[in-house]
Design an enzyme around this catalytic site. Structure first.
Site, mmCIF file in Angstrom:
data_model
loop_
_atom_site.group_PDB
_atom_site.id
_atom_site.type_symbol
_atom_site.label_atom_id
_atom_site.label_comp_id
_atom_site.label_asym_id
_atom_site.label_seq_id
_atom_site.Cartn_x
_atom_site.Cartn_y
_atom_site.Cartn_z
ATOM 1 N N HIS A 1 0.786 -1.166 -0.026
ATOM 2 C CA HIS A 1 0.013 -0.037 -0.158
ATOM 3 C C HIS A 1 0.773 1.310 -0.040
ATOM 4 C CE1 HIS A 1 -2.858 -3.020 1.748
ATOM 5 N NE2 HIS A 1 -3.756 -2.170 1.103
ATOM 6 N N MET B 1 8.241 -3.344 4.819
ATOM 7 C CA MET B 1 8.836 -3.425 3.222
ATOM 8 C C MET B 1 9.526 -2.273 2.818
ATOM 9 S SD MET B 1 7.929 -6.674 2.648
ATOM 10 C CE MET B 1 8.894 -6.330 1.026
ATOM 11 N N ASP C 1 26.877 0.118 -6.622
ATOM 12 C CA ASP C 1 27.152 0.723 -7.797
ATOM 13 C C ASP C 1 28.334 1.775 -7.913
ATOM 14 O OD1 ASP C 1 26.309 1.964 -10.347
ATOM 15 O OD2 ASP C 1 25.712 3.776 -9.464
#
Length: 156
Positions: free
Chosen positions: A79, A113, A128
């Site tokens: 959500h 999450m 990266d």
């Protein structure tokens, strides 16, 4: 003769209906590590964790914060949440960097999450920015440390 079993999935994915849940204070923290070869870590430490791309600490904090806010855009069943606060701590240790992401909101569903996404994207950002020095970098131990609020608490 071998018997075959067909697995039939009758329900398509759907978001959990949180309409009847109470709004509560929610907090969750997730963490992970990024490990470096010793010589790469020492070079980074000697340069205050700056590379030709900039500060790996500052940039990864920004990346993690942005990821927290975009979690529902990349995980289809999450959500969208009104995040009230996020702390991202990046701590150099011995040949590794620890990343901890704490997320808070007032809502009907938790922020686990979002915390996991923030920690993992911060680690990916560091990867990266450092892959030019070595591809022998390893992101490990992504986990939920704790969550509070809602129906049940977990962890510390």
């Amino acid at each position: 003769m071998e018997e075959k079993t067909n697995i039939v999935i009758s329900k398509v994915s759907s978001m959990v209906d949180v309409g009847e849940k109470a709004v509560t204070r929610r907090v969750a923290q997730a963490s992970c590590y990024i490990h470096f070869p010793e010589q790469v870590f020492e070079m980074l430490r000697e340069n205050d964790f700056l590379t030709h791309k900039g500060s790996i600490i500052n940039t990864s904090v920004v990346a993690g914060l942005m990821a927290v806010k975009k979690t529902s855009d990349i995980l289809p069943l999450c959500h969208p949440l009104q995040i009230s606060g996020t702390d991202l701590d990046i701590t150099p240790e011995e040949n590794k960097i620890k990343i901890e992401c704490t997320v808070k909101c007032e809502g009907k569903t938790g922020v686990e999450m979002e915390a996991l996404t923030g920690a993992s994207v911060a680690a990916l950002c560091i990867y990266d920015m450092c892959k030019a020095f070595s591809h022998d970098l390893e992101i490990t131990d992504l986990k939920l440390n704790f969550k509070k609020g809602g129906k049940s608490d977990y962890g510390g």
